[in-house]
Motif scaffolding. Structure first.
Motif, PDB file in Angstrom:
ATOM      1  N   ALA A 192       0.865  -1.343  -0.010  1.00 45.32           N
ATOM      2  CA  ALA A 192      -0.065  -0.073  -0.150  1.00 45.32           C
ATOM      3  C   ALA A 192       0.871   1.134   0.141  1.00 45.32           C
ATOM      4  O   ALA A 192       2.017   1.249   0.587  1.00 45.32           O
ATOM      5  CB  ALA A 192      -0.731  -0.055   1.255  1.00 45.32           C
ATOM      6  N   LYS A 193       0.490   2.338  -0.497  1.00 46.10           N
ATOM      7  CA  LYS A 193       1.297   3.574  -0.812  1.00 46.10           C
ATOM      8  C   LYS A 193       1.652   4.256   0.646  1.00 46.10           C
ATOM      9  O   LYS A 193       2.830   4.666   0.882  1.00 46.10           O
ATOM     10  CB  LYS A 193       0.480   4.713  -1.411  1.00 46.10           C
ATOM     11  N   ASP A 194       0.808   4.194   1.436  1.00 45.84           N
ATOM     12  CA  ASP A 194       1.047   4.577   2.940  1.00 45.84           C
ATOM     13  C   ASP A 194       2.219   3.712   3.522  1.00 45.84           C
ATOM     14  O   ASP A 194       3.188   3.983   4.333  1.00 45.84           O
ATOM     15  CB  ASP A 194      -0.220   4.528   3.964  1.00 45.84           C
ATOM     16  N   GLU A 195       2.173   2.528   3.421  1.00 46.86           N
ATOM     17  CA  GLU A 195       3.318   1.399   3.974  1.00 46.86           C
ATOM     18  C   GLU A 195       4.492   1.766   3.131  1.00 46.86           C
ATOM     19  O   GLU A 195       5.687   1.568   3.888  1.00 46.86           O
ATOM     20  CB  GLU A 195       2.877   0.124   3.755  1.00 46.86           C
ATOM     21  N   ILE A 196       4.585   2.113   1.691  1.00 47.52           N
ATOM     22  CA  ILE A 196       5.887   2.297   1.063  1.00 47.52           C
ATOM     23  C   ILE A 196       6.311   3.622   1.668  1.00 47.52           C
ATOM     24  O   ILE A 196       7.542   3.811   2.099  1.00 47.52           O
ATOM     25  CB  ILE A 196       5.611   2.484  -0.403  1.00 47.52           C
ATOM     26  N   ARG A 197       5.536   4.527   1.738  1.00 46.91           N
ATOM     27  CA  ARG A 197       6.067   6.010   2.345  1.00 46.91           C
ATOM     28  C   ARG A 197       6.692   5.682   3.848  1.00 46.91           C
ATOM     29  O   ARG A 197       7.708   6.271   4.188  1.00 46.91           O
ATOM     30  CB  ARG A 197       4.884   6.781   2.495  1.00 46.91           C
ATOM     31  N   SER A 198       6.233   4.914   4.621  1.00 45.94           N
ATOM     32  CA  SER A 198       6.682   4.571   6.088  1.00 45.94           C
ATOM     33  C   SER A 198       7.882   3.743   5.988  1.00 45.94           C
ATOM     34  O   SER A 198       8.848   4.189   6.642  1.00 45.94           O
ATOM     35  CB  SER A 198       5.522   3.842   6.892  1.00 45.94           C
ATOM     36  N   LEU A 199       7.833   2.837   5.058  1.00 51.16           N
ATOM     37  CA  LEU A 199       9.239   2.124   4.756  1.00 51.16           C
ATOM     38  C   LEU A 199      10.317   2.586   4.174  1.00 51.16           C
ATOM     39  O   LEU A 199      11.385   2.366   4.645  1.00 51.16           O
ATOM     40  CB  LEU A 199       8.784   0.705   4.087  1.00 51.16           C
ATOM     41  N   MET A 200       9.969   3.676   3.432  1.00 54.55           N
ATOM     42  CA  MET A 200      11.098   4.501   2.940  1.00 54.55           C
ATOM     43  C   MET A 200      11.877   5.293   3.978  1.00 54.55           C
ATOM     44  O   MET A 200      13.108   5.607   3.740  1.00 54.55           O
ATOM     45  CB  MET A 200      10.686   5.405   1.972  1.00 54.55           C
ATOM     46  N   GLN A 201      11.097   5.376   5.067  1.00 50.41           N
ATOM     47  CA  GLN A 201      11.775   6.259   6.202  1.00 50.41           C
ATOM     48  C   GLN A 201      12.391   5.111   7.216  1.00 50.41           C
ATOM     49  O   GLN A 201      12.684   5.648   8.311  1.00 50.41           O
ATOM     50  CB  GLN A 201      10.865   7.321   6.732  1.00 50.41           C
ATOM     51  N   THR A 202      12.148   3.997   7.014  1.00 44.76           N
ATOM     52  CA  THR A 202      12.493   2.909   8.170  1.00 44.76           C
ATOM     53  C   THR A 202      13.751   2.337   7.667  1.00 44.76           C
ATOM     54  O   THR A 202      14.053   1.757   6.294  1.00 44.76           O
ATOM     55  CB  THR A 202      11.592   2.144   8.181  1.00 44.76           C
ATOM     56  N   ASP A 203      14.774   1.842   8.514  1.00 45.59           N
ATOM     57  CA  ASP A 203      16.030   1.381   8.175  1.00 45.59           C
ATOM     58  C   ASP A 203      15.596  -0.193   7.932  1.00 45.59           C
ATOM     59  O   ASP A 203      15.502  -0.783   8.860  1.00 45.59           O
ATOM     60  CB  ASP A 203      16.902   1.759   9.290  1.00 45.59           C
ATOM     61  N   LEU A 204      16.051  -0.449   6.527  1.00 42.02           N
ATOM     62  CA  LEU A 204      15.618  -2.035   6.579  1.00 42.02           C
ATOM     63  C   LEU A 204      16.824  -2.900   6.377  1.00 42.02           C
ATOM     64  O   LEU A 204      16.907  -4.010   6.832  1.00 42.02           O
ATOM     65  CB  LEU A 204      14.968  -2.115   5.361  1.00 42.02           C
ATOM     66  N   ARG A 205      17.926  -2.484   5.780  1.00 38.39           N
ATOM     67  CA  ARG A 205      19.305  -3.168   5.548  1.00 38.39           C
ATOM     68  C   ARG A 205      20.645  -2.056   5.901  1.00 38.39           C
ATOM     69  O   ARG A 205      21.548  -2.281   5.519  1.00 38.39           O
ATOM     70  CB  ARG A 205      19.363  -3.314   4.356  1.00 38.39           C
ATOM     71  N   GLY A 206      20.356  -1.350   7.040  1.00 37.27           N
ATOM     72  CA  GLY A 206      21.512  -0.529   7.248  1.00 37.27           C
ATOM     73  C   GLY A 206      21.711   0.524   6.163  1.00 37.27           C
ATOM     74  O   GLY A 206      22.893   1.354   6.446  1.00 37.27           O
ATOM     75  N   GLU A 207      20.842   0.830   5.259  1.00 44.73           N
ATOM     76  CA  GLU A 207      21.024   1.837   4.406  1.00 44.73           C
ATOM     77  C   GLU A 207      20.719   3.375   5.121  1.00 44.73           C
ATOM     78  O   GLU A 207      21.041   4.392   4.325  1.00 44.73           O
ATOM     79  CB  GLU A 207      19.900   1.702   3.195  1.00 44.73           C
ATOM     80  N   LEU A 208      19.949   3.465   6.393  1.00 50.61           N
ATOM     81  CA  LEU A 208      19.590   4.709   6.706  1.00 50.61           C
ATOM     82  C   LEU A 208      19.817   4.793   8.240  1.00 50.61           C
ATOM     83  O   LEU A 208      19.526   3.881   8.895  1.00 50.61           O
ATOM     84  CB  LEU A 208      18.071   4.788   6.370  1.00 50.61           C
ATOM     85  N   THR A 209      20.454   5.832   8.590  1.00 48.55           N
ATOM     86  CA  THR A 209      20.527   6.159   9.736  1.00 48.55           C
ATOM     87  C   THR A 209      19.276   6.776  10.525  1.00 48.55           C
ATOM     88  O   THR A 209      18.927   7.888  10.156  1.00 48.55           O
ATOM     89  CB  THR A 209      21.827   7.077  10.235  1.00 48.55           C
ATOM     90  N   THR A 210      18.676   6.413  11.632  1.00 48.58           N
ATOM     91  CA  THR A 210      17.449   6.910  11.942  1.00 48.58           C
ATOM     92  C   THR A 210      17.578   7.370  13.531  1.00 48.58           C
ATOM     93  O   THR A 210      18.616   7.061  14.236  1.00 48.58           O
ATOM     94  CB  THR A 210      16.414   5.911  12.103  1.00 48.58           C
TER      95      THR A 210
END
Length: 326
Positions: A308-326
């Motif tokens: 779902a679009k809202d889930e994509i938006r949320s996961l883009m801001q979530t660290d999944l594989r160490g790609e993002l420092t939150t």
């Protein structure tokens, strides 16, 4: 690559001939290895999602047979491919090491020999059980790497994350960074490959004097995703209200808009300045300190999962594989 009258070009069968001439690859200190060559052989500028799917399939098919994998890849899109595979290989618990060369292996001063040898050793050690990129003396997280130089031997860097290992006289592992991936990544009980689909993603780089209306037909016509490279911490010029209107319309139509920074190092912080607050109001999401390569491939991965679009938006801001420092 081999020399041709039109410059260097890939040739089937040339790689194994070059590898067979590297004496160190036959040393008793080297791990045993096999070579799988894809057909057709491509210059890395022609790599698309189909090739990422083929690499992922090859790893999955042979996952139980080998302790690790080394992917030999042209440097131009190496960071994109390493980023893509890091997301596609859900549940990965073995090393997948991407490497290449600035000077083709067939040339006298090729850096490919040392890169291949080091990559095989990293893959055999089994310490970095994620997708990494090995180049020169640096072993980087695959989805944190960018190509830094077109000419220099220090071709790749990781501006927002420390090296996973340093290949000096000894290979020194940065266990804190390696364990960070294990701690923060989504985990699965087995290797699962998410096949990528063809997605309509655009990348727009903001520049002084940009006329946003020029991009309106692109942004508002059935785009799946948009990566916007902004100034600084996520700022856009406010002399023209067209962009926020266009992004609002694109978001309403289902386009996921991700904001990255043009700066190699640093983090997007939407709303930190008035010049970026319009993006928040328009429905854009922050890419944090992700590279553009990671943002594009992560967005492709999430879109390919039909979320779902809202889930994509949320996961883009979530660290999944160490790609993002939150």
């Amino acid at each position: 690559m081999v020399r041709t009258e039109h410059g260097f070009a890939p040739k089937s069968g040339a790689l194994i001939k070059e590898l067979n001439q590297i004496r160190d690859l036959k040393s008793h200190d080297m791990p045993e290895w096999d070579l799988m060559e894809f057909d057709p052989i491509l210059d890395s500028t022609n790599v698309r999602y189909e090739q990422w799917n083929s690499i992922a399939d090859a790893i999955a098919l042979n996952y139980d047979k080998y302790d690790g994998f080394v992917v030999l890849h042209g440097t131009d899109t190496l960071a994109y491919s390493a980023s893509a595979l890091s997301f596609m290989l859900e549940g990965l618990d073995k090393p997948v090491v991407f490497t290449g060369a600035q000077i083709p292996l067939c040339e006298l001063r090729s850096d490919g020999r040392d890169n291949i040898i080091t990559s095989l050793m990293i893959a055999a050690d089994g310490i970095i059980r994620e997708v990494s990129l090995c180049f020169g003396d640096a072993i980087l997280r695959g989805n944190r790497a960018i190509k830094y130089s077109a000419d220099g031997m220090v071709a790749f860097t990781s501006p927002n994350y420390s090296q996973l290992a340093d290949a000096g006289i000894n290979i020194e592992y940065n266990h804190a960074c390696i364990n960070d991936y294990v701690k923060n990544s989504l985990h699965y009980d087995f290797l699962n490959v998410v096949k990528l689909k063809e997605c309509r993603i655009a990348v727009i780089k903001v520049f002084p004097g940009i006329q946003f209306e020029i991009f309106e037909p692109i942004m508002c016509e059935a785009l799946d995703g948009l990566v916007l490279e902004t100034f600084g911490k996520g700022n856009i010029p406010d002399y023209d209200p067209a962009l926020s209107r266009i992004i609002s319309e694109a978001s309403r139509c289902g386009t996921t808009v991700v904001v990255c920074t043009q700066c190699p190092a640093g983090t997007v912080s939407l709303g930190a300045y008035e010049a970026g607050s319009a993006l928040v109001e328009a429905g854009a999401v922050s890419g944090g300190n992700m590279t553009t390569e990671a943002a594009i491939t992560k967005l492709t991965y999430l879109l390919s999962k039909d979320l779902a679009k809202d889930e994509i938006r949320s996961l883009m801001q979530t660290d999944l594989r160490g790609e993002l420092t939150t």
